[in-house]
Design a protein around this motif. Structure first.
Motif, PDB file in Angstrom:
ATOM      1  N   ALA A 157       0.865  -1.250   0.040  1.00  0.00           N
ATOM      2  CA  ALA A 157      -0.036   0.034   0.110  1.00  0.00           C
ATOM      3  C   ALA A 157       0.878   1.294  -0.042  1.00  0.00           C
ATOM      4  N   CYS A 158       1.939   1.452   0.777  1.00  0.00           N
ATOM      5  CA  CYS A 158       2.732   2.488   0.936  1.00  0.00           C
ATOM      6  C   CYS A 158       3.636   2.677  -0.515  1.00  0.00           C
ATOM      7  N   SER A 159       3.834   1.525  -1.260  1.00  0.00           N
ATOM      8  CA  SER A 159       4.371   1.754  -2.645  1.00  0.00           C
ATOM      9  C   SER A 159       3.670   2.287  -3.446  1.00  0.00           C
ATOM     10  N   LEU A 160       2.378   2.101  -3.402  1.00  0.00           N
ATOM     11  CA  LEU A 160       1.291   2.515  -4.294  1.00  0.00           C
ATOM     12  C   LEU A 160       0.773   3.949  -4.021  1.00  0.00           C
ATOM     13  N   PHE A 161       0.592   4.056  -2.696  1.00  0.00           N
ATOM     14  CA  PHE A 161      -0.020   5.373  -2.268  1.00  0.00           C
ATOM     15  C   PHE A 161       0.713   6.323  -1.637  1.00  0.00           C
ATOM     16  N   GLY A 162       2.033   5.853  -1.195  1.00  0.00           N
ATOM     17  CA  GLY A 162       2.847   6.666  -0.491  1.00  0.00           C
ATOM     18  C   GLY A 162       3.231   8.136  -1.184  1.00  0.00           C
ATOM     19  N   GLY A 163       3.385   8.030  -2.619  1.00  0.00           N
ATOM     20  CA  GLY A 163       3.855   9.276  -3.307  1.00  0.00           C
ATOM     21  C   GLY A 163       2.876  10.176  -3.764  1.00  0.00           C
ATOM     22  N   MET A 164       1.708  10.094  -3.108  1.00  0.00           N
ATOM     23  CA  MET A 164       0.510  10.890  -3.628  1.00  0.00           C
ATOM     24  C   MET A 164       0.855  12.452  -3.228  1.00  0.00           C
ATOM     25  N   ASP A 165       0.446  13.242  -4.126  1.00  0.00           N
ATOM     26  CA  ASP A 165       0.841  14.623  -3.692  1.00  0.00           C
ATOM     27  C   ASP A 165      -0.647  15.330  -3.209  1.00  0.00           C
ATOM     28  N   GLN A 166      -0.449  16.471  -2.814  1.00  0.00           N
ATOM     29  CA  GLN A 166      -1.831  16.969  -2.029  1.00  0.00           C
ATOM     30  C   GLN A 166      -2.889  17.197  -2.916  1.00  0.00           C
ATOM     31  N   ASP A 167      -2.803  17.477  -4.253  1.00  0.00           N
ATOM     32  CA  ASP A 167      -3.792  17.497  -5.247  1.00  0.00           C
ATOM     33  C   ASP A 167      -4.573  15.979  -5.536  1.00  0.00           C
ATOM     34  N   GLU A 168      -3.491  15.070  -5.676  1.00  0.00           N
ATOM     35  CA  GLU A 168      -4.232  13.772  -5.849  1.00  0.00           C
ATOM     36  C   GLU A 168      -4.834  13.290  -4.590  1.00  0.00           C
ATOM     37  N   LEU A 169      -4.452  13.594  -3.449  1.00  0.00           N
ATOM     38  CA  LEU A 169      -5.096  13.199  -2.276  1.00  0.00           C
ATOM     39  C   LEU A 169      -6.564  13.825  -2.178  1.00  0.00           C
ATOM     40  N   ALA A 170      -6.687  15.217  -2.277  1.00  0.00           N
ATOM     41  CA  ALA A 170      -7.728  15.947  -2.255  1.00  0.00           C
ATOM     42  C   ALA A 170      -8.619  15.419  -3.270  1.00  0.00           C
ATOM     43  N   ALA A 171      -8.281  14.788  -4.494  1.00  0.00           N
ATOM     44  CA  ALA A 171      -9.175  14.458  -5.352  1.00  0.00           C
ATOM     45  C   ALA A 171      -9.679  13.043  -4.811  1.00  0.00           C
TER      46      ALA A 171
END
Length: 231
Positions: A170-184
């Protein structure tokens, strides 16, 4: 996608393959040649829990395998499909972005197994990234252990799915999300109407307490989103 009206009876089918995951199960084929993967879970409550999770994924638009009902109350089934990829490690950059878009749904439903213990819960079929199993969502862990208080009204999974070292895929997949991706990703959930969440859960056999909790969890995510926007 989820088929809400289909009901299959595995006693009328031929078993043609064995267990694929952590729960007892097998591949079954009906008279028309349609194949299903069928899991036998710890209890009818566990099976209902996975059905409910699949319905919530559908409500949010998050792609999964096609879930179907079974006559046996402790079983859950999905239509068998041919996968082009079946490992997080094999996803392309474009496919990883597709998968990350649904982080909010995984977090909202407390699907700790979103990426899979072996990175094997995200696959690709016909160019579309799918969550292959939602059995780790809501009240139960994937093997049937109750989550208890760990499944509460706060959505800590928005952080743990991105940063918990005990969940490396999960960390390898989601860990690099930036703020815009997280908000979306959070917006996917916060835009869902409360009345539709409640009606779906009750119609699918869930309790009022679960509906209240899922609406509260959505509210917690809305507060998190407001903080991101203000930052």
């Amino acid at each position: 996608m989820i088929t809400g009206m289909s009901v299959i009876d595995t006693t009328l089918m031929r078993r043609i393959g064995g267990q694929l995951g952590s729960n007892p199960g097998g591949i079954y084929q009906d008279e028309s040649g349609q194949r299903y993967y069928v899991k036998t879970l710890e209890s009818p409550a566990h099976a209902c829990n996975e059905w409910l999770a699949a319905q919530l994924y559908l409500l949010a638009g998050a792609p999964t395998l096609n879930y179907v009902r079974t006559r046996a109350p402790d079983q859950i089934a999905t239509e068998l499909v041919s996968l082009d990829k079946r490992q997080v490690a094999h996803l392309s950059d474009i496919e990883r972005r597709q998968a990350r878009h649904w982080l909010g749904v995984h977090a909202w439903t407390a699907n700790w197994d979103a990426a899979g213990f072996h990175g094997d819960n995200q696959g690709v079929a016909q160019g579309r990234v799918l969550t292959l199993d939602v059995g780790g969502a809501l009240d139960f862990r994937a093997r049937g252990d109750p989550k208890g208080r760990a499944f509460g009204c706060q959505v800590g999974e928005l952080d743990s799915l991105r940063a918990n070292p005990d969940n490396p895929h999960a960390c390898s997949l989601f860990g690099g999300m930036d703020q815009d991706e997280l908000a979306a990703a959070i917006c996917v959930v916060t835009r869902l109407p409360d009345d539709r969440i409640r009606a779906l859960i009750l119609a699918a056999g869930g309790r009022t307490a679960l509906a209240d909790k899922m609406i509260a969890r959505k509210g917690d995510m809305a507060r998190r989103l407001a903080g991101l926007v203000a930052a």
